[in-house]
Design a protein around this motif. Structure first.
Motif, PDB file in Angstrom:
ATOM      1  N   LYS A   4      31.161 -29.873  -1.508  1.00 43.91           N
ATOM      2  CA  LYS A   4      32.072 -29.326  -0.495  1.00 43.91           C
ATOM      3  C   LYS A   4      33.263 -28.632  -1.140  1.00 43.91           C
ATOM      4  O   LYS A   4      33.696 -27.583  -0.669  1.00 43.91           O
ATOM      5  CB  LYS A   4      32.567 -30.420   0.460  1.00 43.91           C
ATOM      6  N   TYR A   8      34.262 -24.726  -0.476  1.00 46.10           N
ATOM      7  CA  TYR A   8      35.547 -24.230   0.023  1.00 46.10           C
ATOM      8  C   TYR A   8      36.223 -23.301  -0.987  1.00 46.10           C
ATOM      9  O   TYR A   8      36.877 -22.348  -0.592  1.00 46.10           O
ATOM     10  CB  TYR A   8      36.456 -25.387   0.453  1.00 46.10           C
ATOM     11  N   ASP A 137      36.489 -31.834   4.430  1.00 43.80           N
ATOM     12  CA  ASP A 137      36.617 -30.607   5.221  1.00 43.80           C
ATOM     13  C   ASP A 137      38.089 -30.298   5.483  1.00 43.80           C
ATOM     14  O   ASP A 137      38.523 -29.162   5.360  1.00 43.80           O
ATOM     15  CB  ASP A 137      35.879 -30.744   6.562  1.00 43.80           C
ATOM     16  N   GLY A 140      39.594 -29.033   2.234  1.00 43.33           N
ATOM     17  CA  GLY A 140      39.099 -27.693   1.911  1.00 43.33           C
ATOM     18  C   GLY A 140      39.648 -26.632   2.835  1.00 43.33           C
ATOM     19  O   GLY A 140      40.054 -25.547   2.394  1.00 43.33           O
ATOM     20  N   LEU A 141      39.688 -26.927   4.136  1.00 45.16           N
ATOM     21  CA  LEU A 141      40.222 -25.958   5.096  1.00 45.16           C
ATOM     22  C   LEU A 141      41.733 -25.797   4.945  1.00 45.16           C
ATOM     23  O   LEU A 141      42.267 -24.707   5.141  1.00 45.16           O
ATOM     24  CB  LEU A 141      39.842 -26.355   6.526  1.00 45.16           C
ATOM     25  N   TRP A 144      42.101 -23.505   2.141  1.00 43.09           N
ATOM     26  CA  TRP A 144      41.684 -22.171   2.603  1.00 43.09           C
ATOM     27  C   TRP A 144      42.834 -21.507   3.367  1.00 43.09           C
ATOM     28  O   TRP A 144      43.185 -20.364   3.098  1.00 43.09           O
ATOM     29  CB  TRP A 144      40.427 -22.301   3.465  1.00 43.09           C
TER      30      TRP A 144
END
Length: 152
Positions: A4, A8, A137, A140-141, A144
């Motif tokens: 993951k 990302y 997640d 990673g987001l 981002w």
């Protein structure tokens, strides 16, 4: 590095390339929502809401038609915008002020977008899968968003 994490990091590079050289924020948000829609699995809606006085208004997105206006402080998106904090919800039906734009959505993650001082919008991602978004997640987001915000 986990799978993951690598995913990302690749997504960050793709997003930066899409934004490079384009001055228009709406055009960039449109492409970014398309990128996320194409690359994230098990989602049914992804897009942006932009801040106006006392509410969020629908911005570029991918998915079924959505709620056009969300009051600040209401629902998952309005809460993220009002608090400036990521909202990761495993079961939206248990979120007290959830606004159901699509009855098929069961999990949601919303990340605030800011200029460093003021929240100017949110990234909203919905999934029909309960518990779709985990800590990786979210991390990673969050990375981002941090990478693309200065480009917007």
């Amino acid at each position: 590095m986990t799978e993951k994490t690598a995913f990302y990091q690749s997504l960050i590079a793709q997003a930066q390339a899409l934004c490079e050289g384009e001055p228009n924020r709406i055009a960039k948000l449109a492409n970014l929502s398309a990128l996320l829609n194409l690359t994230l699995t098990d989602i049914n809606w992804v897009g942006f809401y932009l801040c106006e006085p006392n509410s969020l208004v629908l911005g570029p997105f991918q998915g079924k038609p959505a709620c056009v206006r969300i009051p600040l402080g209401q629902g998952v998106c309005g809460t993220a915008a009002a608090t400036g904090q990521v909202q990761r919800v495993a079961n939206v039906h248990e979120f007290s002020s959830h606004i159901a734009c699509d009855g098929a959505s069961n999990a949601e993650i919303v990340l605030p977008l800011s200029d460093g001082h003021t929240v100017w919008g949110v990234l909203d991602i919905d999934s029909p899968q309960f518990g779709r978004f985990d800590e990786e997640d979210e991390a990673g987001l969050t990375q981002w968003v941090a990478a693309v915000q200065p480009l917007l």
